[in-house]
Scaffold this motif. Structure first.
Motif, PDB file in Angstrom:
ATOM      1  N   HIS A 122      34.520  48.731  45.451  1.00 28.32           N
ATOM      2  CA  HIS A 122      34.859  49.944  46.421  1.00 28.32           C
ATOM      3  C   HIS A 122      35.496  49.427  47.549  1.00 28.32           C
ATOM      4  CE1 HIS A 122      32.872  53.190  44.151  1.00 28.32           C
ATOM      5  NE2 HIS A 122      31.852  52.123  43.939  1.00 28.32           N
ATOM      6  N   ALA A 123      36.762  49.634  47.939  1.00 31.48           N
ATOM      7  CA  ALA A 123      37.328  49.011  49.299  1.00 31.48           C
ATOM      8  C   ALA A 123      38.275  50.014  49.828  1.00 31.48           C
ATOM      9  CB  ALA A 123      38.197  47.677  49.075  1.00 31.48           C
ATOM     10  N   ALA A 124      38.331  50.507  50.624  1.00 32.36           N
ATOM     11  CA  ALA A 124      39.265  51.264  51.454  1.00 32.36           C
ATOM     12  C   ALA A 124      40.997  51.054  51.223  1.00 32.36           C
ATOM     13  CB  ALA A 124      39.008  52.052  52.814  1.00 32.36           C
ATOM     14  N   SER A 125      40.848  49.896  51.554  1.00 27.47           N
ATOM     15  CA  SER A 125      42.419  49.098  51.419  1.00 27.47           C
ATOM     16  C   SER A 125      42.730  48.942  50.048  1.00 27.47           C
ATOM     17  CB  SER A 125      42.513  47.849  51.902  1.00 27.47           C
ATOM     18  OG  SER A 125      41.374  47.035  51.334  1.00 27.47           O
ATOM     19  N   GLY A 126      41.723  49.265  49.078  1.00 28.94           N
ATOM     20  CA  GLY A 126      42.323  49.179  47.628  1.00 28.94           C
ATOM     21  C   GLY A 126      42.921  50.485  47.028  1.00 28.94           C
ATOM     22  N   GLY A 127      42.528  51.571  47.682  1.00 26.26           N
ATOM     23  CA  GLY A 127      42.974  52.789  47.167  1.00 26.26           C
ATOM     24  C   GLY A 127      41.841  53.336  46.135  1.00 26.26           C
ATOM     25  N   GLU A 128      42.079  53.494  44.959  1.00 22.73           N
ATOM     26  CA  GLU A 128      41.168  53.860  44.180  1.00 22.73           C
ATOM     27  C   GLU A 128      40.305  52.836  43.822  1.00 22.73           C
ATOM     28  OE1 GLU A 128      45.264  54.584  41.918  1.00 22.73           O
ATOM     29  OE2 GLU A 128      44.407  53.237  43.175  1.00 22.73           O
ATOM     30  N   PRO A 129      38.844  53.083  43.225  1.00 21.80           N
ATOM     31  CA  PRO A 129      37.890  52.112  42.792  1.00 21.80           C
ATOM     32  C   PRO A 129      38.599  51.077  41.864  1.00 21.80           C
ATOM     33  CG  PRO A 129      36.896  54.446  42.938  1.00 21.80           C
ATOM     34  CD  PRO A 129      38.368  54.538  42.913  1.00 21.80           C
ATOM     35  N   ARG A 130      38.129  50.071  41.743  1.00 18.22           N
ATOM     36  CA  ARG A 130      38.672  48.927  40.973  1.00 18.22           C
ATOM     37  C   ARG A 130      37.542  48.251  39.915  1.00 18.22           C
ATOM     38  NH1 ARG A 130      43.836  46.680  42.745  1.00 18.22           N
ATOM     39  NH2 ARG A 130      44.646  48.229  44.392  1.00 18.22           N
ATOM     40  N   LEU A 131      38.029  47.651  39.112  1.00 13.39           N
ATOM     41  CA  LEU A 131      37.259  46.904  38.229  1.00 13.39           C
ATOM     42  C   LEU A 131      37.820  45.412  38.137  1.00 13.39           C
ATOM     43  CD1 LEU A 131      37.225  49.467  35.208  1.00 13.39           C
ATOM     44  CD2 LEU A 131      35.155  48.699  36.512  1.00 13.39           C
ATOM     45  N   THR A 132      36.834  44.525  38.480  1.00  6.65           N
ATOM     46  CA  THR A 132      37.560  42.978  38.478  1.00  6.65           C
ATOM     47  C   THR A 132      36.554  41.980  37.947  1.00  6.65           C
ATOM     48  OG1 THR A 132      38.365  41.449  40.126  1.00  6.65           O
ATOM     49  CG2 THR A 132      36.318  42.607  40.792  1.00  6.65           C
ATOM     50  N   LEU A 133      37.300  40.938  37.402  1.00  4.51           N
ATOM     51  CA  LEU A 133      36.572  39.951  37.010  1.00  4.51           C
ATOM     52  C   LEU A 133      35.822  39.251  37.932  1.00  4.51           C
ATOM     53  CD1 LEU A 133      38.793  38.219  34.303  1.00  4.51           C
ATOM     54  CD2 LEU A 133      37.141  39.854  33.672  1.00  4.51           C
ATOM     55  N   SER A 134      34.452  38.892  37.803  1.00  2.00           N
ATOM     56  CA  SER A 134      33.959  37.921  39.007  1.00  2.00           C
ATOM     57  C   SER A 134      34.653  36.806  39.180  1.00  2.00           C
ATOM     58  CB  SER A 134      32.397  37.822  38.639  1.00  2.00           C
ATOM     59  OG  SER A 134      32.617  36.879  37.417  1.00  2.00           O
ATOM     60  N   MET A 135      34.765  36.164  40.558  1.00  2.00           N
ATOM     61  CA  MET A 135      35.195  34.786  40.596  1.00  2.00           C
ATOM     62  C   MET A 135      34.659  33.771  39.887  1.00  2.00           C
ATOM     63  SD  MET A 135      35.573  32.732  44.236  1.00  2.00           S
ATOM     64  CE  MET A 135      33.874  32.009  44.272  1.00  2.00           C
ATOM     65  N   ALA A 136      33.367  33.903  39.426  1.00  4.13           N
ATOM     66  CA  ALA A 136      32.824  32.650  38.620  1.00  4.13           C
ATOM     67  C   ALA A 136      33.469  32.779  37.378  1.00  4.13           C
ATOM     68  CB  ALA A 136      31.281  33.105  38.573  1.00  4.13           C
ATOM     69  N   ARG A 137      33.847  33.695  36.612  1.00  4.25           N
ATOM     70  CA  ARG A 137      34.710  33.758  35.492  1.00  4.25           C
ATOM     71  C   ARG A 137      36.079  33.137  35.635  1.00  4.25           C
ATOM     72  NH1 ARG A 137      31.307  34.816  31.043  1.00  4.25           N
ATOM     73  NH2 ARG A 137      29.365  35.893  31.655  1.00  4.25           N
ATOM     74  N   ILE A 138      36.753  33.736  36.799  1.00  2.53           N
ATOM     75  CA  ILE A 138      38.160  33.300  37.212  1.00  2.53           C
ATOM     76  C   ILE A 138      38.054  31.744  37.324  1.00  2.53           C
ATOM     77  CG2 ILE A 138      39.863  33.354  38.611  1.00  2.53           C
ATOM     78  CD1 ILE A 138      39.300  36.421  38.889  1.00  2.53           C
ATOM     79  N   ILE A 139      37.229  31.330  37.956  1.00  2.20           N
ATOM     80  CA  ILE A 139      37.318  29.560  38.330  1.00  2.20           C
ATOM     81  C   ILE A 139      36.850  28.605  37.416  1.00  2.20           C
ATOM     82  CG2 ILE A 139      37.599  30.168  40.843  1.00  2.20           C
ATOM     83  CD1 ILE A 139      34.444  29.247  40.895  1.00  2.20           C
ATOM     84  N   ASP A 140      36.299  29.293  36.314  1.00  3.34           N
ATOM     85  CA  ASP A 140      35.800  28.696  34.974  1.00  3.34           C
ATOM     86  C   ASP A 140      36.918  28.385  34.235  1.00  3.34           C
ATOM     87  OD1 ASP A 140      33.756  27.128  33.946  1.00  3.34           O
ATOM     88  OD2 ASP A 140      33.340  28.892  32.620  1.00  3.34           O
ATOM     89  N   ALA A 141      37.961  28.989  34.411  1.00  2.00           N
ATOM     90  CA  ALA A 141      39.214  28.936  33.314  1.00  2.00           C
ATOM     91  C   ALA A 141      39.720  27.369  33.537  1.00  2.00           C
ATOM     92  CB  ALA A 141      40.114  29.868  33.817  1.00  2.00           C
ATOM     93  N   GLY A 142      40.299  27.126  32.181  1.00  2.03           N
ATOM     94  CA  GLY A 142      41.117  25.960  32.343  1.00  2.03           C
ATOM     95  C   GLY A 142      42.140  25.508  33.051  1.00  2.03           C
TER      96      GLY A 142
END
Length: 238
Positions: A174-194
């Protein structure tokens, strides 16, 4: 809790003369990484961002001759809107990436019809937990405010989103600057990528990146660069 000091920021810079050159080069890099993953374990997992920036990249990647039937594609983040919405990242991916040769790939969306964004995040996590983690390739974008994925500076749960050891897969935002509510992968999942690439275009985005990652900056993109165990590769064209 505010950080008292910032870690070293490491990244690779890949500049191109124009956006088509960037799209061609990044598509080739992604294809090589996916092909290598398939050779090692028989499957590959790719997460991509939305917005208008990756359209050329998606078009170039869609015609790349790799074993797409062994690739699973998902999203880094998504707006809480159905695929029929013009603001849907899933719709953008379907129209631009999952075409031509890439039509053979499996797509796992983030949007689920649910009573709340929290319920949708729980359904996403259940749907995604059976994927062949970790991610092989992640393609991020960046906003002018220094957000990446849906890690908006004004998100009420920003510290949870940026937890580098989180066990969560998908989180609500939930972020006012994002407009609609969002769904996101956690940073932990992202930075674990190859392999993680940040795809930005235009002089304004280059200036925003420099400002968001410079000395004293505490923007989300810098937090991601700090936490990544391997340098993120930045791909930029004017």
């Amino acid at each position: 809790m505010a950080r008292e000091q910032l870690s070293e920021v490491r990244y690779g810079w890949n500049g191109f003369a124009d956006r088509q050159d960037l799209a061609t080069a990044l598509a080739g890099e992604i294809a090589d990484r996916l092909t290598s993953a398939i050779a090692k374990r028989g499957t590959a997992l790719l997460a991509v961002s939305g917005g208008s920036t990756p359209a050329k990249l998606f078009a170039a990647l869609s015609t790349t001759p790799i074993a797409w039937d062994k690739v699973t594609v998902t999203l880094v983040d998504e707006r809480f809107v159905p695929p029929s919405s013009p603001r849907s990242n899933a719709g953008l991916v379907a129209a631009n990436l999952l075409q031509n040769k890439a039509a053979a790939a499996r797509f796992v969306p983030l949007y689920h019809e649910a009573a709340s964004i929290e319920d949708a995040a729980a359904a996403d996590s259940e749907a995604l937990k059976s994927l062949p983690w970790p991610l092989d390739v992640v393609i991020l974008g960046m906003g002018g405010d220094g957000h990446t994925a849906s890690f908006f500076p004004d998100a009420g749960n920003l510290e949870e989103l940026l937890d580098p050891v989180s066990q969560r897969i998908v989180l609500p935002v939930h972020a006012a600057s994002g407009g609609e509510p969002r769904l996101t992968l956690s940073m932990a999942r992202i930075i674990d990528a190859g392999f993680v690439a940040l795809h930005i275009e235009g002089e304004d985005k280059r200036a925003a990146f420099n400002g968001a990652t410079g000395p004293g900056a505490k923007k989300p993109i810098r937090r991601v660069l700090e936490a990544a165990p391997r340098p993120i590769e930045v791909f930029w064209a004017p």
